[in-house]
Scaffold this active site. Structure first.
Site, PDB file in Angstrom:
ATOM      1  N   ASP A  11      15.657  48.790 -51.951  1.00 14.75           N
ATOM      2  CA  ASP A  11      16.069  49.781 -50.942  1.00 14.75           C
ATOM      3  C   ASP A  11      15.253  51.062 -51.152  1.00 14.75           C
ATOM      4  O   ASP A  11      15.813  52.102 -51.455  1.00 14.75           O
ATOM      5  CB  ASP A  11      17.585  50.065 -51.020  1.00 14.75           C
ATOM      6  N   ASP A  16      12.575  52.286 -56.614  1.00 11.43           N
ATOM      7  CA  ASP A  16      12.244  50.971 -56.034  1.00 11.43           C
ATOM      8  C   ASP A  16      10.753  50.889 -55.730  1.00 11.43           C
ATOM      9  O   ASP A  16      10.133  49.832 -55.902  1.00 11.43           O
ATOM     10  CB  ASP A  16      13.001  50.740 -54.714  1.00 11.43           C
ATOM     11  N   ASN A  40      19.661  53.245 -50.503  1.00 15.82           N
ATOM     12  CA  ASN A  40      19.268  54.644 -50.677  1.00 15.82           C
ATOM     13  C   ASN A  40      19.105  55.350 -49.331  1.00 15.82           C
ATOM     14  O   ASN A  40      19.327  56.546 -49.209  1.00 15.82           O
ATOM     15  CB  ASN A  40      17.951  54.735 -51.448  1.00 15.82           C
ATOM     16  N   THR A 125      17.181  45.462 -56.959  1.00 12.33           N
ATOM     17  CA  THR A 125      17.232  46.860 -57.401  1.00 12.33           C
ATOM     18  C   THR A 125      17.964  47.702 -56.356  1.00 12.33           C
ATOM     19  O   THR A 125      17.640  48.865 -56.142  1.00 12.33           O
ATOM     20  CB  THR A 125      15.802  47.406 -57.638  1.00 12.33           C
ATOM     21  N   PHE A 166      25.794  53.622 -58.222  1.00 16.09           N
ATOM     22  CA  PHE A 166      25.501  53.601 -56.778  1.00 16.09           C
ATOM     23  C   PHE A 166      25.338  52.199 -56.194  1.00 16.09           C
ATOM     24  O   PHE A 166      25.951  51.872 -55.163  1.00 16.09           O
ATOM     25  CB  PHE A 166      24.243  54.445 -56.482  1.00 16.09           C
ATOM     26  N   ASN A 167      24.474  51.353 -56.786  1.00 10.64           N
ATOM     27  CA  ASN A 167      24.171  50.054 -56.150  1.00 10.64           C
ATOM     28  C   ASN A 167      25.422  49.177 -56.006  1.00 10.64           C
ATOM     29  O   ASN A 167      25.550  48.424 -55.042  1.00 10.64           O
ATOM     30  CB  ASN A 167      23.116  49.275 -56.946  1.00 10.64           C
ATOM     31  N   HIS A 240      15.302  53.886 -63.111  1.00 13.12           N
ATOM     32  CA  HIS A 240      16.245  52.757 -63.167  1.00 13.12           C
ATOM     33  C   HIS A 240      15.605  51.400 -62.852  1.00 13.12           C
ATOM     34  O   HIS A 240      15.674  50.458 -63.650  1.00 13.12           O
ATOM     35  CB  HIS A 240      17.354  52.954 -62.121  1.00 13.12           C
ATOM     36  N   ASP A 241      15.061  51.285 -61.631  1.00 12.28           N
ATOM     37  CA  ASP A 241      14.780  49.952 -61.082  1.00 12.28           C
ATOM     38  C   ASP A 241      13.695  49.170 -61.833  1.00 12.28           C
ATOM     39  O   ASP A 241      13.846  47.946 -62.024  1.00 12.28           O
ATOM     40  CB  ASP A 241      14.428  50.069 -59.590  1.00 12.28           C
TER      41      ASP A 241
HETATM   42  C1  BDR Z   1      20.291  53.059 -58.416  1.00 18.28           C
HETATM   43  O1  BDR Z   1      20.683  53.702 -57.216  1.00 18.28           O
HETATM   44  C2  BDR Z   1      19.553  54.047 -56.447  1.00 18.28           C
HETATM   45  O2  BDR Z   1      19.659  55.357 -55.997  1.00 18.28           O
HETATM   46  C3  BDR Z   1      18.337  53.802 -57.316  1.00 18.28           C
HETATM   47  O3  BDR Z   1      17.264  53.344 -56.518  1.00 18.28           O
HETATM   48  C4  BDR Z   1      18.814  52.769 -58.289  1.00 18.28           C
HETATM   49  O4  BDR Z   1      18.607  51.465 -57.762  1.00 18.28           O
HETATM   50  C5  BDR Z   1      20.683  53.934 -59.584  1.00 18.28           C
HETATM   51  O5  BDR Z   1      22.066  54.145 -59.597  1.00 18.28           O
HETATM   52 CA    CA Z   2      17.166  51.048 -55.812  1.00 16.52          CA
END
Ligand code: BDR
Ligand code: CA
Length: 311
Positions: A11, A16, A40, A125, A166-167, A240-241
């Site tokens: 996303d 990403d 996102n 991701t 978030f994801n 993160h991703d």
């Molecule tokens: C995740 O949430 C998104 O904002 C980032 O791309 C990552 O995948 C982190 O919490």
């Molecule tokens: Ca992401």
């Protein structure tokens, strides 16, 4: 070591975009397809951003398909506060010279997994909506996925609520389908990804690579890190991703612990939390290898190496 075949579900999203760059050229990774989902930003933006990143970096011959525009049950949310209105704030990418694959991402996922021999990793991701719908559309594909390597969740703190990451929070019902699918899962939660902080030293190191991919990294991470400093008081943004791909490139970069993970769907304050049974209190069989410790230097070596394959 051979190549790991992957479908990359994204996303984009600043981190990403770097995951796409890492996957696009690394000799340990065979990128079969990119599928976009709302997360996102809206689906229109994330799908176009995937095209833009690939076009900009010269990643061609990889189908890119747009998938689910909405989560299964909850109302959509975005993360414009950290990735900006475009989803890739911090860089101005030209209009893409690539087109979207005509298939819906869910159909592409089902077709690709059905026709190949069970050796594909599904790297996610983003919110897990595309994979959850594919698993519901054709349950038999579960047996065809080698493993799911995903960024999401946390056994400690959340980042979008006190309890949730978030994801997972963006589509908890989809995450529940995935975590109860029986497919082996490697989970890079916040406990792990918060060890991958893009400090000024990292930026300087990437700058020295001096190619299209490194310039993309520096542009995106400048904006994204400022947001993380302001919002969370971090030293820079966590990348993160790409931790998912670092694990595939060399699993010894991430120490994992087997746990049973359930997704909270009913909690008033904990909706979207990954409840990770760290101490095996319930005695259930683990369904995920959860990242607990990152070999930080070796992680950045892997990321820098992956970016250096561009010209
Ligand atoms: C995740 O949430 C998104 O904002 C980032 O791309 C990552 O995948 C982190 O919490
Ligand atoms: Ca992401």
């Amino acid at each position: 070591m051979g190549k790991e075949k992957i479908i990359l579900d994204v996303d984009p999203g600043s981190d990403d975009a770097i995951a796409i760059a890492v996957a696009g050229r690394h000799p340990r990774i065979e990128l079969l397809a990119i599928t976009a989902v709302a997360g996102n930003q809206t689906l229109g933006k994330t799908a176009k951003n995937a095209l833009k990143v690939c076009s900009h970096l010269g990643i061609t011959g990889v189908p890119i398909a747009a998938g689910m525009s909405h989560p299964l049950v909850r109302e959509p949310i975005t993360a414009a506060n950290v990735h900006g209105e475009s989803g890739l704030d911090g860089v101005e990418l030209e209009e893409p010279k690539l087109d979207l694959d005509p298939r819906h991402a869910v159909d592409l996922i089902v077709e690709m997994l059905s026709s190949l021999s069970g050796d594909i990793n599904f790297v996610a991701t983003a919110p897990l909506t595309n994979l959850a719908v594919a698993l519901r559309k054709k349950p038999g594909i579960a047996k065809k996925i080698k493993r799911i390597v995903m960024m999401g969740g946390s056994y400690g703190l959340g980042n979008i609520t006190p309890a949730a990451e978030f994801n997972i929070y963006a589509d908890p019902e989809a995450a529940h389908i995935v975590f109860s699918s029986g497919v082996p899962i490697v989970m890079m939660g916040l406990d792990l990804t918060h060890q991958a902080v893009v400090t000024q030293d990292v930026i300087k190191r990437v700058e020295c690579i001096d190619n299209e991919a490194s310039r993309l990294f520096v542009g995106l991470m400048g904006f994204y890190s400022t947001r993380y400093r302001e919002r969370f008081g971090f030293d820079g943004a966590p990348l993160h991703d790409p931790t998912t791909l670092a694990w595939l490139i060399d699993p010894s970069i991430v120490e994992t612990k087997a746990m049973h993970v359930d997704v909270e769907l009913r909690g008033e304050h904990t909706y979207g939390r990954t409840v990770c049974d760290y101490w095996c209190a319930l005695g259930k069989l683990p369904n995920a290898d959860v990242g607990v410790r990152l070999e930080v230097e070796r992680f950045w070596d892997a990321i820098c190496e992956a970016l250096s394959f561009y010209s």
